[in-house]
Design an enzyme around this catalytic site. Structure first.
Site, short mmCIF file in Angstrom:
data_model
loop_
_atom_site.label_atom_id
_atom_site.label_comp_id
_atom_site.label_asym_id
_atom_site.label_seq_id
_atom_site.Cartn_x
_atom_site.Cartn_y
_atom_site.Cartn_z
N GLY A 52 0.78 -1.24 0.00
CA GLY A 52 0.00 0.00 0.00
C GLY A 52 0.80 1.28 0.00
N ASP A 111 -5.18 2.25 10.68
CA ASP A 111 -6.60 2.02 10.97
C ASP A 111 -6.70 1.65 12.46
OD1 ASP A 111 -9.23 1.18 10.98
OD2 ASP A 111 -9.05 -0.20 9.32
N PHE A 160 -13.81 3.26 4.38
CA PHE A 160 -12.87 2.52 3.54
C PHE A 160 -12.43 3.39 2.37
CE2 PHE A 160 -11.67 -0.54 0.26
CZ PHE A 160 -10.76 -1.31 0.98
N VAL A 161 -11.12 3.49 2.18
CA VAL A 161 -10.59 4.36 1.11
C VAL A 161 -9.76 3.57 0.11
CG1 VAL A 161 -10.66 6.53 2.41
CG2 VAL A 161 -8.65 5.07 2.61
N ASP A 167 -5.74 -0.24 -2.07
CA ASP A 167 -6.48 -1.10 -3.00
C ASP A 167 -7.87 -1.48 -2.51
OD1 ASP A 167 -5.52 -2.82 -0.86
OD2 ASP A 167 -6.10 -4.51 -2.13
P1 5GP Z 1 -4.31 -1.52 10.88
O1 5GP Z 1 -3.33 -2.62 11.19
O2 5GP Z 1 -3.87 -0.17 11.39
O3 5GP Z 1 -5.70 -1.87 11.33
O4 5GP Z 1 -4.43 -1.44 9.32
C1 5GP Z 1 -3.36 -1.08 8.51
C2 5GP Z 1 -3.47 -1.70 7.14
O5 5GP Z 1 -4.82 -2.05 6.80
C3 5GP Z 1 -3.05 -0.71 6.08
O6 5GP Z 1 -1.67 -0.78 5.85
C4 5GP Z 1 -3.88 -1.14 4.89
O7 5GP Z 1 -3.21 -2.17 4.19
C5 5GP Z 1 -5.14 -1.71 5.48
N1 5GP Z 1 -6.25 -0.72 5.51
C6 5GP Z 1 -6.79 -0.13 6.60
N2 5GP Z 1 -7.78 0.70 6.26
C7 5GP Z 1 -7.86 0.65 4.91
C8 5GP Z 1 -8.69 1.34 3.94
O8 5GP Z 1 -9.57 2.16 4.24
N3 5GP Z 1 -8.47 1.03 2.63
C9 5GP Z 1 -7.54 0.14 2.22
N4 5GP Z 1 -7.42 -0.07 0.92
N5 5GP Z 1 -6.74 -0.53 3.11
C10 5GP Z 1 -6.89 -0.25 4.43
#
Ligand code: 5GP
Length: 185
Positions: A52, A111, A160-161, A167
């Site tokens: 990402g 996130d 969600f973005v 992606d």
């Molecule tokens: P976390 O471990 O902080 O919950 O999530 C981090 C990872 O989740 C990011 O590096 C990404 O790969 C994925 N992610 C979290 N939110 C989004 C979102 O809104 N869109 C996309 N495409 N990936 C996300």
């Protein structure tokens, strides 16, 4: 699909533009300047988190005006799910020595904070001089782990973005702007 439209429809879901190219570019430039100033006189290693962060990473380091090194980590992703499974595994480890070095982790989005928490602990085991985090996006309302984010591009709502490296089922990373899902999270 029209790659230049402000609204994108994917399988019945509607995504609307959240951050356009110009806004992203300006902020990435500011982050680059800030990091260049903060790390002046040091030789940081920027660690990109695959897949990402590649677009952000490439733009960010071209805005760094001091010497630096780069490397990449890859963690297990959400797969095709929109919600985190709550587990992280390492798919690609670092290829550099990080002992006594200044490390800057470059993330596309934080996130829940689980991935950053995992990476900071992993990197911390190798006795770096310092570890800081730069993330382009932060879903502050969704963050459950107590992780310090040293540089944040934009705080965004808990939606969600896609685009600019992010992606949906591996697609749409090549969109130049960032779009948010309007119906649902
Ligand atoms: P976390 O471990 O902080 O919950 O999530 C981090 C990872 O989740 C990011 O590096 C990404 O790969 C994925 N992610 C979290 N939110 C989004 C979102 O809104 N869109 C996309 N495409 N990936 C996300």
């Amino acid at each position: 699909m029209n790659y230049n439209s402000d609204t994108i429809k994917i399988d019945g879901d509607v995504f609307e533009i959240l951050l356009d190219e110009e806004t992203i570019d300006k902020r990435v430039n500011e982050l680059g300047e800030q990091l260049s100033s903060d790390y002046n006189g040091r030789l940081p290693i920027f660690i990109g988190v695959l897949n990402g962060s590649v677009i952000f990473f490439a733009d960010l380091i071209r805005n760094i005006s001091i010497d630096c090194e780069v490397d990449f980590l890859k963690l297990s992703s959400y797969g095709d799910a929109k919600i985190s499974s709550g587990k992280v595994t390492l798919l690609k480890d670092l290829n550099c020595q990080i002992e006594s070095r200044d490390i800057v982790i470059v993330e596309d989005i934080v996130d829940t904070g689980l991935s950053i928490d995992y990476m900071k602990k992993l990197i911390g085991q190798h006795n770096p001089q310092s570890v800081k985090v730069v993330t382009l996006l932060h879903k502050a309302e969704a963050t459950k782990y107590d992780v310090q984010l040293d540089y944040v591009g934009f705080k965004i709502p808990n939606k969600f973005v896609i685009g600019y490296g992010l992606d949906r089922s591996q697609k749409y990373r090549n969109l130049k702007s960032i779009y948010a899902l309007t119906n649902g999270k």
